[in-house]
Design a protein around this motif. Structure first.
Motif, PDB file in Angstrom:
ATOM      1  N   ASP A  95       0.849  -1.193   0.000  1.00 60.17           N
ATOM      2  CA  ASP A  95       0.000   0.000   0.000  1.00 60.17           C
ATOM      3  C   ASP A  95       0.885   1.244   0.000  1.00 60.17           C
ATOM      4  O   ASP A  95       1.778   1.374   0.837  1.00 60.17           O
ATOM      5  CB  ASP A  95      -0.919  -0.003   1.237  1.00 60.17           C
ATOM      6  CG  ASP A  95      -2.066   0.982   1.108  1.00 60.17           C
ATOM      7  OD1 ASP A  95      -1.858   2.079   0.535  1.00 60.17           O
ATOM      8  OD2 ASP A  95      -3.162   0.676   1.598  1.00 60.17           O
ATOM      9  N   ASP A  97       0.138   4.153   0.807  1.00 59.50           N
ATOM     10  CA  ASP A  97      -0.170   5.008   1.950  1.00 59.50           C
ATOM     11  C   ASP A  97       0.770   4.639   3.094  1.00 59.50           C
ATOM     12  O   ASP A  97       0.720   3.521   3.593  1.00 59.50           O
ATOM     13  CB  ASP A  97      -1.622   4.811   2.362  1.00 59.50           C
ATOM     14  CG  ASP A  97      -2.022   5.702   3.532  1.00 59.50           C
ATOM     15  OD1 ASP A  97      -3.205   5.694   3.885  1.00 59.50           O
ATOM     16  OD2 ASP A  97      -1.152   6.400   4.091  1.00 59.50           O
ATOM     17  N   GLN A  98       1.612   5.552   3.505  1.00 60.22           N
ATOM     18  CA  GLN A  98       2.626   5.247   4.514  1.00 60.22           C
ATOM     19  C   GLN A  98       2.013   4.788   5.831  1.00 60.22           C
ATOM     20  O   GLN A  98       2.601   3.993   6.554  1.00 60.22           O
ATOM     21  CB  GLN A  98       3.510   6.462   4.756  1.00 60.22           C
ATOM     22  CG  GLN A  98       4.784   6.129   5.490  1.00 60.22           C
ATOM     23  CD  GLN A  98       5.909   7.099   5.148  1.00 60.22           C
ATOM     24  OE1 GLN A  98       5.737   7.991   4.334  1.00 60.22           O
ATOM     25  NE2 GLN A  98       7.047   6.921   5.767  1.00 60.22           N
ATOM     26  N   ALA A 100      -0.174   2.753   6.190  1.00 62.41           N
ATOM     27  CA  ALA A 100      -0.512   1.326   6.098  1.00 62.41           C
ATOM     28  C   ALA A 100       0.660   0.437   6.471  1.00 62.41           C
ATOM     29  O   ALA A 100       0.504  -0.779   6.534  1.00 62.41           O
ATOM     30  CB  ALA A 100      -0.987   1.002   4.681  1.00 62.41           C
ATOM     31  N   GLY A 101       1.823   1.002   6.708  1.00 64.21           N
ATOM     32  CA  GLY A 101       2.982   0.194   7.051  1.00 64.21           C
ATOM     33  C   GLY A 101       3.786  -0.193   5.831  1.00 64.21           C
ATOM     34  O   GLY A 101       3.438   0.162   4.697  1.00 64.21           O
TER      35      GLY A 101
END
Lengths: 116, 113
Positions: A95, A97-98, A100-101
Motif C-alpha cells: 500500500d 499510503d505510509q 498502512a505500514g
C-alpha cells in the motif's frame, strides 16, 4: 488491509504463444505492485514493478505488465513464451499510503508450464 | 540471488530442538525480512527489521525468534515451540524506501524428522 489474488493455480501455454498471468489487488491507498519468478528450490527473482507513471511496465526476460486502476489488476504478459519460462510466478502489493505500514503482501502464486 | 546468502541449504531437525538459519547480505540494505513458504502456497512474513537492533513481528511470528545485531546479518531461530516447522525459508533485503523491491536469498529447506 491489503491483499493480492492470483486466480489461476496453473497456466499452460505452448512455446511461442502469448503468456498471461493474472493478478488483482486491494489496497486503501495507491498500490505499489511487483512481480517475481521462482525456479524450483530457488529464491524469488524480481521481474518488474509499477510505482507510478506509464501503465505498461517492461521488465526482465521480455516480460511486461499492465496496471489497470479501474479493474485493480496488474497482469503479467510475455508476447512469446519459452520453455525456460516454466516456473512459479508471484504478484505482490504494498500500500502506497505510509500509514498502512511497509509490509509486502504476496499472492498465492501461479505455476506456468510452457510446452514445446 | 544477488548479494544475499543463506545457510545451510538443507537442514534437518529433530523434534524439540532449536535451530538457527543464517542470512547475510552485502547489498548495504537497511531492511531485512524472513518468509516461510509451504508447498503450493505463497510467502508468509515471519519477522522483519528496518534498522539494526530493531525488528517487528510479521503474520506468523509464533515459535520463531530473530536478532539484528549487525546490518548485514539477520539470523532466524526456529524454536521447539513452532509446531509445524517443516518448510522452505526465504530471507530478503531491501532499502527502506517503500517503492523498492526486495532481493531474495536462495532459501533454506528445513525438515523436521
Amino acid at each position: 488491509a491489503q491483499s493480492v489474488a492470483q486466480p489461476e493455480d496453473q497456466v499452460n501455454v505452448a512455446e511461442g504463444n502469448p503468456l498471461t498471468v493474472k493478478c488483482t489487488y486491494s489496497v486503501s491507498g495507491n498500490p505499489y505492485l511487483f512481480w517475481y519468478v521462482q525456479y524450483p528450490n530457488r529464491g524469488l527473482q524480481f521481474l518488474l514493478k509499477y510505482i507510478t507513471g506509464d501503465n505498461l511496465v517492461k521488465g526482465s526476460y521480455g516480460f511486461e505488465a499492465e496496471f489497470n486502476k479501474s479493474q485493480t489488476s496488474f497482469h503479467l504478459k510475455k508476447p512469446s513464451a519459452l520453455v525456460s519460462d516454466s516456473a512459479l510466478y508471484f504478484c505482490a502489493v504494498r500500500d502506497g499510503d505510509q500509514a498502512a505500514g511497509n509490509k509486502l503482501t504476496f499472492g498465492g502464486g501461479t505455476r506456468v508450464l510452457v510446452k514445446p | 540471488d544477488g548479494g544475499i546468502t543463506q545457510s545451510p541449504k538443507y537442514l534437518f531437525r529433530k523434534e524439540g530442538q532449536n535451530v538457527t538459519l543464517s542470512c547475510e547480505q552485502n547489498l548495504n540494505h537497511d531492511a531485512m525480512y524472513w518468509y516461510r513458504q509451504d508447498p503450493g502456497q505463497g510467502l508468509r512474513l515471519i519477522y522483519y527489521s528496518q534498522i539494526v537492533n530493531d525488528f517487528q513481528k510479521g503474520d506468523i511470528a509464533e515459535g520463531y525468534s530473530v536478532s539484528r545485531e549487525k546490518k548485514e546479518s539477520f539470523p532466524l531461530t526456529v524454536t521447539s515451540a513452532q509446531k509445524n516447522p517443516t518448510a522452505f525459508y526465504l530471507c530478503a533485503s531491501s532499502r527502506v524506501s517503500r517503492s523498492d523491491e526486495q532481493f531474495f536469498g536462495p532459501g533454506t529447506r528445513l525438515t523436521v524428522l
